[in-house]
Structure formats: structure tokens, C-alpha cells
Design a protein around this motif. Structure first.
Motif: not given
Lengths: 377, 377, 377, 377
Positions: A356-374
Motif C-alpha cells: 500500500a505505501d510503497g512504489f516502484s518505477y520502470t522509468r524514473k518519473g513515471e508511475e508504475a503500472q502494469g499487469f504483473k503480480l506483485g
């Protein structure tokens, strides 16, 4: 080819950027022993037959010697007596992280170094395991059972014995990985012992989540992973090529033991190696690892990864399973009793990257999105 | 070596065990066309430049020809004009699943066969795409836009052009995968068209979740996957070796595009192939695939997997991400309009294997357990 | 990528360019049997224990069944009883080149076809080897013992049994290679039998040195190599990847049996496959082979190589050893007697390419030069 | 697995068995510089454009910097300015074998060490090549132009740049190989410089034909090969896996440049590495190399091969081409003039192993036999 500036990368510096810990372990005046490399781990296992089957019949490590209480195993390119000892015991744990030193005199240095640090030190001329001679074991300042030895029995290096190789042949012990609450504190002590940081994971607020440290010129002989410790995160063996690691997965499937695959295979961001994590019958974690890079120059660039970079742990962005963050093996003191744990008070890598409180990005500055588990864990 | 009986395996039979569907499509009296292989897919893409970049710059498919509305791409070992057409359009969709037939006369057979089935049939002597001549397109009984052609422009087979190969070079189109609500109904129609089942997924209650069907002697030219349909699940290209697939993942990481990796890499249980699933800029799913097995004998054994076998979709037991089960591409009718969907009424593979009411096992008879992501979805 | 015109390549045509032979074997009016693929070879070996050790302990073929006179072996992905029979006998030879046909009725067609050709034909309802049922053997017009069968015992396809794979695992039988004096004559007869040419080697004067012919959609099920015949040049098994072939070489080194490596490993120009040639204890030649290309389209381009192109036999220009050109195995008639040889009268490939009167080029129009072994032979 | 005693192997000892040379170079009293690794070679080439094309367009080395007189190249995992300098000059030759040292102070040690040896020594604060700072060049006692440096410009380590990798990507410089008449004499001097022998080739009569010596923990940073010298035998670059080396061969075939392949690919006995030897446009020899073993322990076993063991140079027994034994590159003195050669007076490895008076065996005690090229040279 001529290179144009690349995609955003981790920060590369000439020395490590890890901040000084609040609670630094004083640097001894004594010269540290000259550590050559991580050499073997002594694992306590609760069912010796089951563990032998896992390491010998499934992973194809080579038996140098065995008796009713212990099995001594080595990898295909090893010439010392063993890289792994399986010893029967009441509680699954790690009895020793053993390093080879350059000369017999380095044992005296180890004694002096750890004595000055106020650690419990025990030296045995006959060694603590078969095949190894004069050795020093200590309970180090972080609570880990470290061993140093020079004398060791030589055995056949099976590098050329292709009649014995299997598709997933393990050819070297590569590194240890330790869980400890305060990574900067651990790093500074290990630097005093002569290790150097090659890569680490930090955040912008100054927390350090993990650091990789080496003596031999690979990415690491051991790594310090932030968490409740002291615990053993994993021991790693190397294969020659990536297909060897895939062959291990395929064999586990054929044996209907795919549930011992915890994570991977994948490509690490940190270390750039191809990896796989398994869990043995006691839950001890074993990594299979191949193709990191040479780090032996004195000014080898240090790579610092942002904890929110979703490619730091897996270059392909595949999620890390929670157990990989939370589970690790007990380590023993020199009397064979489990070491009590100290809780990590710094941020948890799992908490700041997923949930809930964490985040990861694929490209810095873009919000994470996508379909993967995790993300939904 | 001499083989001792192996670990529990899927059921192997001499013909498929797929039960007769309630609502069978009548077998035409007309002789079906002699289909040689799946040959190309026509994809409608909403941003041609973005799609071209993905397929040409990232995946290194070869441009045979292009204009402002379409790009014609082929794989390295192909000698016909294209294996993939990217055509600019308002809605991401599939315009055609195209099969090569053995002779020009097979087009007449295709017309007769589908006319007898009551399908809409359209024949164009000049073809529907550049590089292809006389062709038949139909809206098949399942709602898919199928194309049959024989005439095609030959181009250089680049098999020997190792000066052009990249680390992840795609060498062949391997198969299509279609989503359809009633798998047995789809299978019986495809058998009438001359396809043969090589593997399938069923449960003990008689539900069929998916079936793999072939003309050329590999595991499939197309597969029927149970779900709301008609939709396109994926199109697959083959590499020579497993490291080529790993190279594609590594490149995506370097390009900071790892978030287009949806699932894998891994080893399939079904087909025994090594795989990777990507999503293109429109969300069309592309599989990269290597090393299934020869199926060309008339009595090739059919392999039926239990839907609860956790190694059926991934031999290493790694979880399938939900999007892989739920998302697929729209298909178009012959006027270019999206086909409406029919809802699957049989059990859903995702529901019966993961989540609150589902289960999967590694070893039949043992309850699932373990630390992997997926069970908690 | 966009392709610019490539380097000089062999001639690619839509049908074979092989000239009509002076002495054509008449085309039978009978319909030929529908051959599915090359399926097994029966080898006569003089020391069964030595041959078993070579094929089972060194090459890791799988024993389906054995008795004191014969060993029945298969590859890992095979589901029929055997791909190779080792039968004890007084003279090293080949007793049968066996092809699988599509239906039981194709045996009647084989009888009619070869009877019309005036060949000796023998049919046995119980088969000529264990595991195989109703079979037809013939002494074909070229003098080879050909077998056709449909009925065969099914055994476990070990494709998923990664617990059994070895580093050099052989997964399929790929092809035969036959030595015959008049290649065009052989080709036209094989075309009558339903085979198609995929590649060949010719010279500008119209001599044909070798031709590759297929039923299954790979480069060949058998090849016709010009030389004194009938003799068996080699039988070939496929691996999954190139490293598997290297593993076989490495194992032979470890066993101090490197002297059974006759040629390679290397990359063929013809077929584009990665290859290795071994000699078994009787001198029978075995090829290990991987990664040719799909040839199943009816208009698959035929590739004609210039005999003087030094990359035709080895894409890297490494020399062919003379024994590879001159040595081959005796074949037997249906009574088990060695077939007498007919001398090739056309030019010899070895003579026109190496040695005093021959030449080869790397780049057409440039004289050969360089430091490699071979030119001086 | 449990290992049973293996096939006959080379002799393994705890220190090198190389006999003392008749004409030993005195050991300096000065402390030698602490050499970290072989770092780069400066090649003089006669046609800079042709050489650039070979190393950049064919071998895909990375251009760090270039001007009209020189091209500075590095491998993918390198972080220092270059591993290879191509410098335009009138005669193809080697201008420097350059080693990285651990500290700036090691340059003072290098000056003292070589001055004491009576060698010509030249130090340049600004370096001899772009990208490198304060450096010492010497004409060493064997006549080779050795360079030592610490200061060097850091550049991007491209290890993670998989968007740039090619199928045959070179990732590290691995070693040099030098031709010198008296191998024991060279070895003792190099031991004084701090190098250690890992493997060597000798005969029963006490002749030493070659020795491999290391600073970094691989099989070598340089090797001493017996022959008329001083000459440069080759410079070697490493790939990650074996298929990368095969890809280089395949690309050379596609470019119709297969005639630059001099020897291989193959598996070395000595070093256990997979190898390939190429010749550049000036005839400079380049090795591509992968997968030797870790040698960093102080008591690393030394492996001594019998010169008559046919698997010592190629584990698969494939013959060494004569040019590989006889041809090598001129080296320059510090004025840029070719060094005169001293003739080897010990036995020649080529003479004792092939040809009329030599012999090699696959199995000790058995006479050589077989069909391969080489015996007849």
C-alpha cells in the motif's frame, strides 16, 4: 560501435556512497587477515538424507567425503576439500561462513583483529571440519559465525571431467548473503576487514537497503541485506552458462519438485548476473548464479541503485516474492546455539517498494503500472 | 541409459480425449483446404510508429516493405513476403489469421468448405495485403477472420545472414492462439478443417480449458484457449535457442521497457517449449517460443494435462499472471468491425486454479503450499 | 531492420537445377508410399558391447530393449520403439534405412512401387526388428536396403524427463546420408518416391556432387552423396542447442576418446546446421546436428551451392578431412550379404576442391589463400 | 555424485615444475610493481580503416575515441578508456603490452625494478596513449615493450547496455600471449615480477614449450610460448558464453571472411577454455576465449601437460595449423623500431608433435592413429 548516451542508469561513483552509521563499530588497530575468498558454508540440517538428496542427487554437487553425521560437498572446479558441509543437527541453521585466507599467518591476524573487537574467538589447530586444518572461528560484531582458514586438503579439480558434468553442473561457490539490521554499520566493519563495496541499494532519504562486498574480483564474496539479523539469506553457486540454470529448473519440474523454486530464474539489476533461488528441505536458500563482471581494479566503479527502481532486483521487472524478503536462516553462536535477532529499524525494502505505501518505477518519473503480480501483495 | 518409470506425468493417449460438444458445428461434406502452416497475422495498430518501433527496433523483425499505412515484417528464416502485417487503424485488433495452403486449388476448397458452413466468404484475386496474391478470407464459425492463400512473393531467406542477426533474432512464425468460449466445439470444427490435437488441458469433471492443434509437425499452428471470444490471445515467433529469449528480456531492461514483459520467461509444461510473453504498444500479446517437439507422425501421442497440475502452464510452477488469463485482442469481421463476444459458460481456468475456490498441486494428492506469488491473487 | 543486398550467396531457385541423368530409372506408374520421415537405422556391429558402450554410455541414447544379439535405442523425444538398432554380426554394415509411412496401406503401395521397379521386395507381417510390426524391405534401384513400416510399439516420450537428460542429449533422429555414384540418377528416383530436393552442390560444368532431400519439413530425411556406392555415409541425430554438441566433444575428451571425432564441430553451409561427425567403434559415421530450417512449403526455395565455394561444407571455411570424403559403411542386401560397389565416374568433390588439381574460394573470383590445413592434402 | 578415479590426466602439482634456466635473469632487489591485470595492447596497423572495420564492424568492439591516427577500443564490461589501441604505422607490430598497477606508487616501483634489471625505461606523466595518465614503458629483459599505468580515464561500463550487445559481444580483455625463445628463463623473470604459473607444457626430457602466468585470478594475464622472439602471439578477448564465439564464426562466414579464421573454435586442454583464433588484416592474431577457471588461491594447483598429449592444445584432438606455431607479430622497441629476433634452440612443439619426427597420443601408451588432418603436415 560508437555509443550514444544510454537510458537512465543507476548512479555510478568512484567510492561507495553509503552514509556513516550512527553506531559505528570501531576500526581495530590490528591488521585484518588477508581474505582470499568465500570458501565454504557449514549448514546444519535436520534430515541429513533429505538434504543429501537435494544437494547431491538434485543439484549434483560432488561428494568429497561423508559419514553418518555430515556430507562434504564441492563444486566441479573446486580443488579444496569442500564448499558446503551438511551437518546433522536439531535445528536448521548456519554454523559457519568460512573464508580462505592468504597465508597461515593470517590466522594470527584474525585472532588479533577480532580479539580487539571484543569478539569471542576460538582457534582449533585440527580445524572445525574434516579436510580443513588450523582454523579460527569468531562470533563477529554482527553476530555471525565467521571462520578463517588456510590449511586445507587438496582434491581433484574436476574442471576437465566432462564425463561427470550434468546439465546444471555447479562449478564454483560464488558468495554468501547475510541479513543484518543496520547495513551501513555492517559495511563499515566489513571494509575494516578489507572488503570493498561494489554495488548497493539506497533511497533518496539516505537509507541503505543492501550492499554487495568483495575480496575476489567478482561482484561479491558476501552481501549485507537489511532485515532482522543476524540471519543467513543465501549461499550461491555458479554455473558456466545460463542454460545450466534453466536445466536445474527443468529437472526440478521433472522431479515434481518445482515448489522448491522460490524466485527466478531472472536477470539481476544489481550484479548483472543471471540467477535462480531455491529452498532446500530445511528452507535454507540457495542461489544459482552466473555471469557477473570483473571488479578487481582498485577504483572499480561503485553502482548505487534506487530502491524504487523496479529493475534493481530483477532487470526484467518481475516481482520479488515476499518470502524472499522476510525469510532467512538462523545462525549459530560458537556453542551451537541460535543467535537472537535484532530487529531492523530502518525502512524495509519490501514495504517501500510494494504494498500500500510503497512504489516502484520502470522509468524514473513515471508511475508504475502494469499487469504483473506483485503490486497487489 | 536404461529408463526406470518416471515421475507422475500427464495422461498420454493415442487420440484426443476431448468430449463431444453439446453444440457441434456440422462437418461439411466439402473437402477442406490442405493447410500447410500458419503463415502471418494482420494486426491493426493505433500508432503505427510506436508499433514499428516495437517490432522492428526492439524485436528486430525484418521489414520487407512498408508505406504510411502498413509495415510488412518477416522473421530471419522466412522466404515469403511477411509473417506479420502492422496496419494503422482506429481500434487495436486482429484483421486476419492467415494460413498458407498447399496448392492454388485449395482456395476453391476453402470457398466451398466455408460456404457449406454458412460462413461469410470473400475472395480477392489480388490479395488482401501486399506480397500475397489470390486469397480467401472468411468469418469462420467461431467468429475469427481466417485467411487462406497460396500465391505469395518470395523474398531472401536470411537464414545465412549472420551479419544481420541480433542476440534475440526471431527466426520463424510458430503459431497463433485464439480465445473461444467452447473449446470442444472449436476443436471439432478445426479437426474438420484438418487440424490434429497434440495436447490439451482438462479436468476430471470433463471440462476442457484449452487445446493445441497442428498442421505442420510442431505442437501447434494454433491453440484454442477457453474464454470470452472470439479474441486473439497471442501470436508466437520462434528463436533458435533459449539464450535468444533471455537476450530479448535483457534488451527490454536496457531500454527501460521491462514493463512490456507480461509473463516469463519460463518453460511450458504443455508443448515443453521455453517461452516469454510480451505486450506490444496496443496490448497485443506476442509470445517468443523455442524448442517444442516433432509431432508429424499420424499416431503422435496426445498429452492431456490436469487443469490442477501446477506445472501444466509453467513447468517450474511459477504463477500465471491474471492478465494473461483475462486480456486478449479484439478480432474484426470482414468489414473491419469488432466481433461481439460470447461469454464462456464452462469453468474458468483461472478460477479453478488460483484464488479462493481454486487449487493447484505440484505433486498430485498433495496440497499446494509454498511461498510464491499467485495463490493470494 | 531494413535489409540491404547481401554478400554473394548460393543460387536460389524455385525447383532443383539438377540435370537429368543419362541413365534414368523409369518412374513407376504405381503410387509411391507416403513416407512420413526417416525413422531408424539398423546397424550391424562386430562388437556389440563396444558399440553399446559408445551409443549408450558415451552418446547417452536411451535403451528401449536389448538382448544378447541386439540393442534397441531411441532419442529423448522419440515415442516409437527405436531410432537405432545395433545388431551383432560378422561384418560392420547397414542392414536397413527404415522410413515410417503414413498408413498401413502404404506398405501395399511400397510393394507395388518397388515390384514395378524390378526390385527384390520382402514383406514380414511380424516385422524385421523388435518393436516394429508389418514391414516391407527392398533392395532399392541404387542397391540400398530400404524399409517401410507403419506399425510400431509406442514407448514413453522422454521429452519432459529432464531428470534424465545429459549435457549432450540426443533428442531426435534427423536424417540418413547415402553414398551413390550417380547423384542425378538417385535424385530422380527419390523424387519419384515423393522426396523433394532442398539443397545441392554442383559445378558450372553440370556435375552434381550431392543433394539433400526431404519428406518431413527439415532440410533432409536423406542425402545423396556422390561416391562409390551403395554405401552409408552417416546417420544423424539432433540436439536442442549448439552447446549440447560441444558437450559431446568435451565428454569425448574427458574419456580420452577424442580420436573418434572425425570432423567438426562446425557450421554447415548446406542446411545451415551446426554439426559434428563421429566414428563409432566399427567406423560407422554418426553426425550430431542442430538447427537447420523449415522447408515444408510446397515452393520451398532450392539452394544450389558451387562445389568450389569453400563455405559450402563448412561455413567457417574449415577443411573437410579426406576420410570424410572417402570412407563409408558397407550396406547389405536382404540376405545380409555386402552389396558390391559401383565406382563413381563423375568428378570427385575432394579432387576438384583440394589437392593439386582442385581449388576452393572464400570469395568468388578471388584465389584461395590462407594458413589452414587442407590445401596441402 | 561420488567420483571414481578419472581417466589419465596431466600432472597436477602444488608449484610449477619448470626447471631452472641455464641463463637466469637475476632477481632484482627492488620490490616489483603490484600488477592488477593485463589492461590493453597497442597495435600498430598498416591500414587504419581496414583494421577499424575488422575490430569495430566485424568484432563489435566499442569505440571510446578515435582520430585520424588511432582508434581506442574497449570491451562491453570495461570501465577504463580502452583495451586496444589501433595506431597507424608503417609496419604491423605491437607497440605495448600494458598492465594496470594497483597504486600510483607502483610506477616508481616499476622504474626501480626495471632500472635494476638494466632495461631501458621511459616514464611519461601525460601517458603514451589518450585516456591514460602517468605511465612507465620499458624494454623488458626479453625484449618486449611493457607498459605499467594506474591513472586512466573512466568511461561507461556497458555491461547493462543489452540494447547494444551483438551476438558475438566481447566483454573483457582476457590475456596476452608472447613468443620467447627460452620459456623457463621468461617464467623466472615473470615470477620475479609477481606472476604465478597456472599451467605449462613440458616433455619428459625437461624441455618447456609454454607456460601460462597470472596476476588476476584466471588462468593467465599472459603466456610465454616457445619460439623465435620476442614476438606477440595473440591478444585475447572474452565472451560470456560459447555461442557468442560461434556467432562470430557465423558472421565471418556471412561476410565471406571465413578465411580470417585461423584455428578453432575448440576447447583448450590447457586452461579448459573454449577458443577461437582469428587473424586481423595485418595478420595480428586475436583469440576469442571463454570459461577458464578461478586460480586465485595462493596454492592453486599447477597443471603440467605432456607435449605429446594430443588433447593439450585442443581437448577434442583437432590439429593445430602450422601457421599458429610459426607466425607471430613483430614487437617494437621504445623508439618504434622492430626488435630483432633470437632463435629458439630448445625443441619446437610443432616438430615434436607432428610431422615426420613427432608424435602425439590420445591415450598415453597408445600410438596415434586416425583420420584427421595434421599428422601428414
Amino acid at each position: 560501435m560508437t555509443i550514444t548516451p544510454g537510458s537512465p542508469e543507476p548512479v555510478v561513483t568512484s567510492t561507495d556512497l553509503i552514509p556513516a552509521p550512527a553506531d559505528r563499530i570501531p576500526t581495530p588497530k590490528a591488521t585484518p587477515p588477508d581474505v582470499v575468498r568465500c570458501a565454504y558454508m557449514e549448514l546444519v540440517v535436520t534430515d541429513l538424507a533429505a538434504s543429501r538428496e537435494f544437494y547431491v542427487d538434485v543439484l549434483d554437487l560432488v561428494v568429497t567425503e561423508e559419514d553418518e553425521n555430515a556430507v562434504y560437498l564441492r563444486s566441479f572446479e573446486e580443488f579444496i576439500h569442500h564448499n558446503l558441509v551438511l551437518r546433522k543437527g536439531p535445528v536448521a541453521a548456519v554454523a559457519a561462513f568460512a573464508y580462505r585466507v592468504r597465508t597461515p599467518e593470517d590466522l594470527d591476524r584474525a585472532v588479533a583483529f577480532y580479539t580487539e573487537l571484543g569478539c569471542r574467538v576460538e582457534r582449533r589447530a585440527e580445524g572445525f571440519t574434516k579436510g580443513v586444518g588450523d582454523s579460527v572461528r569468531v562470533e563477529d560484531p554482527l553476530g555471525f559465525p565467521y571462520e578463517f582458514f588456510y590449511e586445507v586438503e587438496h582434491v581433484e579439480r574436476l574442471a576437465w571431467r566432462y564425463d561427470l558434468y550434468t546439465p546444471g553442473a555447479l562449478v564454483r561457490i560464488d558468495h554468501f548473503n547475510q541479513v543484518t539490521p543496520d547495513v551501513p554499520r555492517a559495511v563499515k566493519y566489513m571494509e575494516d576487514l578489507g572488503f570493498r563495496v561494489t554495488e548497493d541499494i539506497q533511497d533518496e532519504a539516505g537509507s541503505t537497503y543492501a550492499a554487495w562486498m568483495r575480496r575476489k574480483p567478482t561482484v561479491h564474496d558476501t552481501a549485507m541485506t537489511g532485515g532482522d539479523g543476524p540471519r543467513m539469506h543465501h549461499v550461491a553457486f555458479a554455473t558456466h552458462e545460463k542454460h545450466n540454470i534453466i536445466a536445474i529448473c527443468d529437472k526440478l519440474g521433472a522431479l515434481r519438485r518445482s515448489d522448491c523454486i522460490e524466485r527466478g530464474p531472472g536477470r539481476h539489476g544489481v550484479s548483472n548476473a543471471f540467477y535462480l533461488y531455491l529452498r532446500d528441505p530445511d528452507g535454507h536458500r540457495v542461489e544459482i548464479y552466473t555471469q557477473d563482471y570483473y571488479t578487481g581494479d582498485p577504483d572499480n566503479p561503485v553502482v548505487t541503485w534506487d530502491v524504487h527502481d523496479n529493475q534493481r532486483r530483477d532487470w526484467w521487472g518481475n516481482p520479488v516474492v515476499p518470502s524472499w524478503y522476510t525469510e532467512a536462516s538462523t545462525v549459530l553462536d560458537l556453542d551451537g546455539n541460535p543467535q537472537p535477532l535484532t530487529t531492523r529499524t530502518d525502512d524495509s525494502e519490501m514495504d517501500v517498494t510494494i504494498g500500500a505505501d510503497g512504489f516502484s518505477y520502470t522509468r524514473k518519473g513515471e508511475e508504475a503500472q502494469g499487469f504483473k503480480l506483485g503490486a497487489q501483495v
